[in-house]
Design an enzyme around this catalytic site. Structure first.
Site, mmCIF file in Angstrom:
data_model
loop_
_atom_site.group_PDB
_atom_site.id
_atom_site.type_symbol
_atom_site.label_atom_id
_atom_site.label_comp_id
_atom_site.label_asym_id
_atom_site.label_seq_id
_atom_site.Cartn_x
_atom_site.Cartn_y
_atom_site.Cartn_z
ATOM 1 N N GLU A 62 11.778 32.362 2.265
ATOM 2 C CA GLU A 62 12.913 32.611 3.159
ATOM 3 C C GLU A 62 12.996 34.100 3.500
ATOM 4 O OE1 GLU A 62 15.778 34.930 1.646
ATOM 5 O OE2 GLU A 62 17.038 33.128 1.596
ATOM 6 N N CYS B 21 14.793 27.279 -0.605
ATOM 7 C CA CYS B 21 14.077 27.432 -1.866
ATOM 8 C C CYS B 21 12.990 26.384 -2.081
ATOM 9 C CB CYS B 21 15.058 27.395 -3.032
ATOM 10 S SG CYS B 21 16.224 28.763 -2.982
ATOM 11 N N HIS C 149 14.253 23.449 -10.108
ATOM 12 C CA HIS C 149 14.620 24.666 -9.382
ATOM 13 C C HIS C 149 15.715 25.384 -10.158
ATOM 14 C CE1 HIS C 149 15.566 27.588 -6.445
ATOM 15 N NE2 HIS C 149 16.769 27.098 -6.213
#
Lengths: 389, 353, 132
Positions: B87, B119, B242
């Protein structure tokens, strides 16, 4: 080959000439030299300049300065060899007269650094290095000198203070020089306490970049004698030698091979050895380069150039005076003009006109103009001219 | 629902090489809380990794990619794709991937492109690489997840938004150090976090980023994959989720029946922060640095906006001899220089606005 | 920024791609048309390992335009293990003092960026203390 003599010299003080343009600086120095030569009319104008195309956005100085000094109709162009541009232009004038094709040549070294200030000037000056592989890494000319200095300190196991004597001597010698940028002595303490420019290179290890212009008139003795009415200075040796442009391409960055070989060649042509000169105008753009120049010329063994400072050898009354009018450090370093300043200063010494800076009885000078760490080395032997027979 | 939810390529695919990268600098959370909250209470992570002045997603990807090539013991010329998910690509228009490919010696006969999915941009590239190799269109493909994430000064994100990531080379399973046994992705339109074009810092939905976004997508993806693979949490030696902070992946593990020790080796957010597109992928490099042949690993990414990619990975006998061919994740984490907030502000370009 | 001149030498800058002289085996960086050792024509690609040691170094306080963002930075002469010396910045030094002889390894980093962040970013080799 005809003898070549300096018939006239002229300069403006080195410094920050906010009010003077590139063209005015050059014109003033040139006209002063011409006047000094009794009005000899040049047939060619060779210009030593490094930065005009970047800093002043001006190329084709041959046309500009020939035009503005009112010499339209003669030959004129620039010789560029970074900080050795002035020496290179003088070499060009010498070759022109020595060839017999030009009777009277004018040489002017001119630099205008104050048209740009700050990082932009560093960029312009960095163009004298290998742009793709040195400048692009964020190196400056001073940074390059610092790399050499660090290596010298490491190789010969000496502290940075051993270089202090060069700026101290330069400032001392400049006190009596009316065209010097700095005419105040500095102390060893000031050297030690000065800010770092590029560690280990401090403020006083570096000559200040300056505006300036200096000029000489070259001709054959018989033409000069008719008009000059004063002592002449003969060019008895002249050599230009090139080393690698990038410092990193040298097998030994402390060797200064081009400086060494150019001294040998110029001296051979003059029929002398370096020990026969009365003084040595070397390139002290950075104090480390003064030490290496002394070593390269053979005045000191490798790693010992700085030791000559300790016994007075290099002082004006010593065996081998250097920086006799302040050198680059105290007179100021107008880059592409510096080589011509050196010639003018040496000529005035040899004519006995150096005033408070006079080296007593000076008859012969060695003058060396380097670009960077002797990537280009221009060396001349000048002698007080005496009529033959 | 489709009959075959789990994705398995026509040809078996595995990880041939992997490489991590974490920059040297660390900003402790207490320096952020001291500035914005008037106390040294810290934040959701102990400290975060910060890229140096001369680093960006491209330079960090190049180093991770070189590490992956070193472990893979292959020349970059055999790669047929170099994909970078991030990103924080340094250019809005101009691929990071072409610079990375050129620097590592890949190409020019390659696919190159930049992936964007908050992400999960890195694992999205990973799925594509599995597909490219699994279809037989390529023998080797590289997928990178890397970020130099930024949070607005004073925003909660500032505690965690960190720099780092990892690179993977996907290739034939028989040459791999870990086999991809299956993958599954779960994606919905859930605007929990976003950054509009031309904006420097992202916006986020505060607590909306939790249940409807992170937890729903992670657990749906993980459960579907495990159901299809016929596994339970106990079948996996390690799991990586994550990791936007310390608590979320721990909670996700609990919801899915994992024990703390299964998560521990891959849980890096407490010491490096949230490396966004790099977060799940660098968790996996840390696991591969310690895993043994036969170990099974569950990896589930999450990207805002929102979606999760889940992978079932089995370590092969080739791993132990490969892992010391490049620096381990822990080597980078151990290389640590603490910086204060002022240095951080300078490094991340927050001084001149 | 002058895009073509930097684009032309991108492989040299990104990853120390040089040459080996087909006549005398000298390793050459940066690539030249003529081998500096033997004078023969040189154009066989050689990828340098990126390992070397610090030969000299200087700390830059006055940076040229495009480099001010990272001052003070250290520029070094790095002697590559294959022979050539290159000029390059040292990076990731942390509090580590630099010494002549220190082993270093090549990394690819941003080497120049214009202040307005409008131009292309120049990437190239730098060196750091050996990580492992």
């Amino acid at each position: 080959m005809p003898e070549v003599v300096i018939a006239g010299t002229g300069l403006i003080p080195a410094g920050e000439h906010w009010e003077l343009s590139l063209r005015s600086q050059a014109t003033r120095a040139l006209l002063a030299a011409k006047k000094d030569a009794g009005g000899l009319e040049p047939q060619a104008l060779y210009i030593g300049n490094f930065l005009a195309s970047t800093v002043s956005h001006q190329s084709n100085l041959g046309a500009l300065l020939t035009d503005w000094s009112n010499h339209r109709g003669i030959e004129g162009f620039t010789v560029e060899a970074a900080e050795a541009s002035g020496g290179g232009a003088f070499r060009m004038g010498y070759l022109a007269v020595a060839s017999g094709l030009v009777d009277v040549a004018a040489v002017v070294g001119v630099e205008k650094v104050t048209d740009v200030v700050g990082p932009g000037l560093e960029n312009a000056i960095a163009e004298g290095m290998d742009y793709d592989f040195e400048a692009a890494q964020g190196l400056t000319l001073a940074g390059q000198a610092a790399l050499v200095m660090r290596r010298y300190m490491h190789t010969y196991r000496v502290p940075r203070q051993v270089f202090a004597g060069f700026p101290v001597l330069a400032h001392e010698n400049a006190v009596g020089n009316p065209h010097a940028m700095f005419r105040r002595p500095i102390s060893l303490k000031a050297y030690e306490e000065a800010a770092m420019v590029c560690d280990p290179l401090g403020l006083f290890d570096m000559a200040p970049y300056a505006d300036g212009a200096a000029a000489v008139i070259l001709t054959r003795p018989e033409l000069a004698r008719a008009t000059a009415g004063r002592a002449l200075v003969r060019v008895s040796g002249s050599a230009v030698v090139i080393d690698t442009l990038a410092l990193h391409d040298r097998p030994d960055p402390l060797a200064f091979d081009a400086a060494r070989i150019s001294v040998q060649r110029a001296c051979r042509q003059a029929g002398i050895t370096p020990q026969d000169v009365d003084f040595f105008e070397l390139t002290d753009s950075f104090s480390i380069y003064a030490a290496l120049s002394l070593e390269a010329a053979g005045f000191a063994p490798l790693g010992k150039g700085w030791e000559l400072l300790q016994d007075g050898t290099l002082r004006r009354d010593g065996k081998l005076p250097i920086q006799t009018m302040g050198g680059f450090k105290a007179r100021g370093n107008p880059l592409g003009a510096s080589g011509v300043y050196q010639i003018v200063e040496a000529a005035r010494q040899l004519r006995g006109e150096a005033g408070a800076c006079q080296v007593a009885g000076a008859k012969r000078a060695l003058v060396q103009n380097l670009a960077g760490p002797a990537s280009t080395a221009v060396t001349h032997v000048l002698e007080r001219w005496e009529p033959k027979g | 629902m489709m009959a075959n939810r789990v994705m398995k390529p026509a040809r078996a695919v595995g990880i041939v090489g992997y490489g991590a990268y974490v920059p040297r600098y660390r900003l402790p959370a207490k320096y952020i809380s001291r500035l914005w909250e008037g106390s040294e209470s810290g934040g959701p992570v102990k400290e975060k990794a910060v890229a140096g002045l001369d680093e960006d997603v491209v330079t960090m990807s190049i180093e991770a990619a070189r590490n992956a090539l070193a472990r893979g013991q292959i020349h970059a010329e055999v790669l047929r794709a170099v994909w970078v998910g991030s990103e924080s690509h340094p250019y809005a228009v101009k691929p990071s991937s072409t610079i990375v490919a050129e620097a590592i010696g890949a190409g020019p006969s390659i696919q190159a492109g930049d992936w964007q999915f908050a992400c999960k941009a890195g694992t999205e590239a990973l799925v594509a690489a599995i597909g490219l190799v699994g279809s037989g269109m390529a023998d080797y493909a590289m997928a990178i997840g890397m970020d130099t994430a930024q949070g607005r000064p004073g925003d909660q994100l500032e505690y965690t938004a960190a720099s780092g990531g990892a690179a993977y080379i996907l290739g034939p399973a028989e040459h791999s150090l870990a086999v991809i046994q299956g993958s599954y992705s779960f994606v919905t339109d859930t605007p929990d976090f976003w950054r509009r074009a031309g904006q420097r810092y992202p916006e986020h939905g505060q607590r909306f980023t939790g249940e409807p976004a992170y937890f729903r997508h992670i657990t749906e993806a993980a459960r579907a994959l495990m159901e299809e693979m016929g596994t339970t949490a106990a079948d996996y030696r390690y799991a990586v989720f994550h990791q936007p902070n310390t608590k979320f992946p721990q909670r996700a593990g609990q919801l899915l029946g994992f024990q703390e020790e299964q998560l521990r080796p891959g849980l890096l957010s407490p010491v490096i922060g949230n490396t966004y597109a790099g977060a799940a992928l660098i968790g996996l490099t840390a696991v591969l640095d310690v895993a043994q042949p036969g170990d099974r690993v569950l990896v589930v990414s999450f990207g805002s906006g929102a979606g999760s990619d889940a992978f079932d990975i089995a370590v092969t006998a080739a791993l132990p001899e490969k892992r010391d061919l490049a620096p381990r994740t822990a080597d980078y984490i151990a290389r640590r220089t603490e910086i204060d907030y002022a240095t951080y502000a300078r490094f991340r370009g927050k001084l001149a606005e | 920024m002058e895009v073509p001149r930097h684009w032309r030498i991108r492989q040299q800058r990104y990853s120390l791609v040089g040459e080996v002289c087909p006549h005398c085996e000298a390793k050459i960086f940066p690539p030249r048309d003529v081998c500096p050792e033997c004078g023969g024509e040189a154009k066989t690609r050689f990828d340098f390992s990126g390992r070397g040691e610090v030969f000299s170094f200087a700390v830059m306080h006055d940076a040229p335009a495009g480099y001010e963002k990272t001052t003070p930075y250290t520029v070094a002469l790095v002697k590559l293990e294959e022979g050539p010396v290159v000029t390059a910045q040292l990076t990731d030094l942390g509090e580590q003092p630099v010494e002549i002889g220190m082993p270093v390894e090549m990394v690819t980093r941003k080497i120049r960026e214009d202040e307005e962040e409008r131009g292309v970013i120049l990437y190239g080799y730098k060196f750091r203390p050996v990580l492992k």
